[in-house]
Design an enzyme around this catalytic site. Structure first.
Site, short mmCIF file in Angstrom:
data_model
loop_
_atom_site.label_atom_id
_atom_site.label_comp_id
_atom_site.label_asym_id
_atom_site.label_seq_id
_atom_site.Cartn_x
_atom_site.Cartn_y
_atom_site.Cartn_z
N TYR A 1 -36.74 60.16 47.69
CA TYR A 1 -37.43 59.35 48.70
C TYR A 1 -37.61 57.94 48.15
O TYR A 1 -37.98 57.78 46.99
CB TYR A 1 -38.80 59.95 49.05
CG TYR A 1 -38.84 60.37 50.50
CD1 TYR A 1 -38.71 59.42 51.51
CD2 TYR A 1 -38.94 61.71 50.87
CE1 TYR A 1 -38.68 59.79 52.83
CE2 TYR A 1 -38.92 62.09 52.20
CZ TYR A 1 -38.80 61.12 53.18
OH TYR A 1 -38.75 61.49 54.49
N GLU B 1 -38.92 54.95 50.26
CA GLU B 1 -39.42 53.99 51.26
C GLU B 1 -39.89 52.72 50.57
O GLU B 1 -40.41 52.76 49.46
CB GLU B 1 -40.58 54.62 52.06
CG GLU B 1 -40.06 55.52 53.16
CD GLU B 1 -41.16 56.19 53.94
OE1 GLU B 1 -42.31 55.71 53.88
OE2 GLU B 1 -40.86 57.19 54.59
N ASP C 1 -23.55 41.60 66.91
CA ASP C 1 -23.32 42.98 66.45
C ASP C 1 -21.83 43.09 66.14
O ASP C 1 -21.01 43.23 67.05
CB ASP C 1 -23.74 43.94 67.58
CG ASP C 1 -23.47 45.39 67.23
OD1 ASP C 1 -22.86 45.65 66.18
OD2 ASP C 1 -23.87 46.27 68.03
N THR D 1 -22.03 48.24 61.57
CA THR D 1 -21.87 49.54 60.94
C THR D 1 -21.10 49.28 59.65
O THR D 1 -20.51 48.21 59.47
CB THR D 1 -21.01 50.50 61.80
OG1 THR D 1 -19.72 49.90 61.99
CG2 THR D 1 -21.64 50.76 63.15
N LYS E 1 -16.64 51.48 60.23
CA LYS E 1 -15.52 51.21 61.14
C LYS E 1 -14.46 50.40 60.39
O LYS E 1 -14.00 50.85 59.36
CB LYS E 1 -16.04 50.57 62.42
CG LYS E 1 -16.99 51.52 63.17
CD LYS E 1 -17.51 50.96 64.48
CE LYS E 1 -18.49 51.95 65.12
NZ LYS E 1 -19.10 51.41 66.36
C1 LIG Z 1 -20.29 51.72 67.01
C2 LIG Z 1 -21.19 50.67 67.45
C3 LIG Z 1 -22.58 50.79 67.31
C4 LIG Z 1 -23.25 52.06 66.89
O1 LIG Z 1 -22.94 52.52 65.64
P1 LIG Z 1 -23.44 53.97 65.17
O2 LIG Z 1 -23.24 53.94 63.71
O3 LIG Z 1 -22.62 54.97 65.89
O4 LIG Z 1 -24.88 54.08 65.52
C5 LIG Z 1 -23.38 49.72 67.66
N1 LIG Z 1 -22.84 48.60 68.17
C6 LIG Z 1 -21.51 48.45 68.35
C7 LIG Z 1 -20.98 47.18 68.93
C8 LIG Z 1 -20.64 49.49 68.02
O5 LIG Z 1 -19.34 49.36 68.24
#
Ligand SMILES: *Cc1c(COP(=O)(O)O)cnc(C)c1O
Length: 478
Positions: free
Chosen positions: A64, A66, A241, A270, A273
């Site tokens: 843990y 935090e 994002d 993320t 990806k």
């Molecule tokens: C995949 C994605 C997310 C979410 O990611 P997770 O790891 O599945 O929660 C958020 N924003 C965008 C633009 C994405 O393509």
């Protein structure tokens, strides 16, 4: 490293798991076999390195932690501090960011951290201030009502779902749609591109607190300098994002106006990806938002996952090596070769091509729904996912599009010649598939007709294409 290190590591790990629950060991082995055999074109997936995978399976999982580096609510976090600090340092250096918060467990979580940081920074809410300094127990019922009222009025402007935006940018199925009064910008109906004048006009009318850029199904670059100017013109916080295209930013394919980090107030992503790390998320920002971002746990996150932060540190170290830039440029070259191959064979593509890692095929050109196309391709050994196209007449479930992306196949080593061969396989399947009918004779949006012999033939061809590019070549499970 000894030549058999990777095989030995994974074999031994499975042997240990097998002694307790053999079905789990078998499923792990079967997953590797399946991934090796399928032509994976899912734009959001990749193959993390053995070092990244192995950094996750250990006793860091038991800890843990935090709090933040050097300021924990639990004793004995010195080793967690080491890996969290390393991951954050690699992230800052890689992306040129002042601050990196590497605790988010996923992309959705990273976005929630960012939203709450922005709200806390921007909204004058005494109740929220109390919550932020962890005096939640002191909040009265009236405070909670005030909090809801004060925050409920806030506005977010993001890309519409059918133009390629993400659920977490203020849409109903996600909590962001309940937190914010949301409006979205689409793309130009003729070109399919972001229309910056239309975004500016929407911003002027709607006056959002947060302007969000970023997408999961838009096949083009976004000019973040212009988006920042729009945000500034209405006093909005500009958030990007980059979940899908972080690898292209890391690999310096997206630079200048197309690199979100110097232009946005806050960037989320993320790590699994195109960035090719472990499943997880991350937030980057300047010093102004750093303190609020660091409160992500416990504001919206559960305790940090130290084993995943260790893997993030490994993957980010990999992304800082020169060969990652080469990888990122090959992702885009491959996506363009795939798009060209499809166009040459007569496919219809949203925006007519790509300048990132993904291609959105408008399968209405083949007389199919996205669902029919996705399943017909799957029968033929080609893994994709259906996706809405702008103004999709078939809605978000059946859709009219199929999204294909190249990060995973590029990791495997496939190049532009193989992308042309892949385009041929996709076109063959889609042009030979016809819509099916329901029992009462009406047209179905799900059923389809595809000669199984053709599906088998394409599966075999896909297998032959992959045979020259073994996945995890140094891993032999025996
Ligand atoms: C995949 C994605 C997310 C979410 O990611 P997770 O790891 O599945 O929660 C958020 N924003 C965008 C633009 C994405 O393509």
């Amino acid at each position: 490293m000894s030549p058999n290190a990777e095989s030995t590591a994974f074999r031994s790990a499975l042997e240990v798991v097998r002694a307790v629950e053999p079905r789990v060991a078998d499923a792990i082995g079967a997953e590797l076999a399946d991934q090796r055999e399928s032509l994976k074109l899912i734009a959001s997936e990749n193959y993390a390195s053995p070092a990244t995978l192995l950094a996750m399976g250990n006793w860091f999982s038991d800890k843990y932690a935090e709090g933040t580096v050097g300021r924990r609510f639990y004793a004995g976090c010195q080793n967690v501090d080491t890996v969290e600090a390393l991951a954050a340092e690699h992230a800052r250096e890689l992306f040129g960011a002042a601050h990196a918060y590497v605790q988010p467990h996923s992309g959705i979580d990273a976005n929630l951290v960012a939203f709450w940081a922005i709200l806390a920074d921007r909204v004058e809410s005494p109740a929220l201030k109390k919550a932020q300094v962890r005096q939640v127990n002191d909040l009265t019922e009236a405070d909670w009502f005030a909090l809801r009222r004060e925050l409920g009025d806030q506005r977010m402007l993001g890309m519409s779902l059918d133009a390629g935006g993400h659920l977490t940018h203020g849409f109903r199925p996600n909590i962001s749609g309940k937190m914010f009064d949301q409006r979205s910008y689409g793309t130009d109906p003729v070109t399919g591109l972001v229309d910056y004048d239309a975004v500016a006009e929407a911003a002027r009318e709607f006056r959002p607190l947060i302007l969000v850029a970023g997408y999961s199904a838009y096949p083009r670059k976004v000019n973040f300098r212009i988006m920042r100017e729009i945000a500034d013109s209405v006093g909005a916080t500009f958030m990007v994002d980059m979940a899908h295209f972080a690898g292209l930013v890391a690999g310096k394919v997206f630079t200048g106006d197309f690199d979100p980090v110097p232009h946005a107030h806050i960037v989320t992503t993320t790590t699994h990806k195109s960035l090719r790390g472990p499943r997880g998320g991350m937030v980057l920002c300047g010093p102004e938002l750093a303190d609020q971002v660091d409160r992500g746990c416990p504001m919206v996150l559960g305790g940090p996952l130290p084993h995943v932060m260790a893997a993030k540190a490994v993957a980010l170290a990999e992304a800082r090596r020169p060969d990652f830039a080469d990888y990122a440029s090959r992702i885009v070259a491959n996506a363009q070769a795939l798009a060209d191959g499809l166009l040459r064979r007569g496919a219809k593509l949203v925006t007519g091509g790509t300048d990132n890692h993904l291609v959105l095929i408008d399968v209405s050109g083949y007389g199919l729904t996205g669902r029919q196309a996705e399943q017909a391709l799957l029968d033929s050994g080609i893994v994709t996912n259906r996706n809405a196209v702008p103004q999709d007449p078939n809605g978000a479930w059946y859709t009219s599009g199929v999204r294909v992306g190249t990060p995973a196949l590029t990791t495997r080593g496939l190049g532009t010649a193989e992308m042309d061969a892949t385009a041929e396989l996709i076109h063959t399947v889609l042009s030979q598939t016809t819509p099916g009918a329901n029992a009462d004779g009406t047209p179905s949006k799900a059923k389809y007709v595809l000669d199984p012999a053709l599906a088998d033939k394409v599966s075999r061809q896909a297998g032959e294409l992959l045979a020259g590019f073994p996945l995890y070549p140094a891993v032999d499970l025996g």
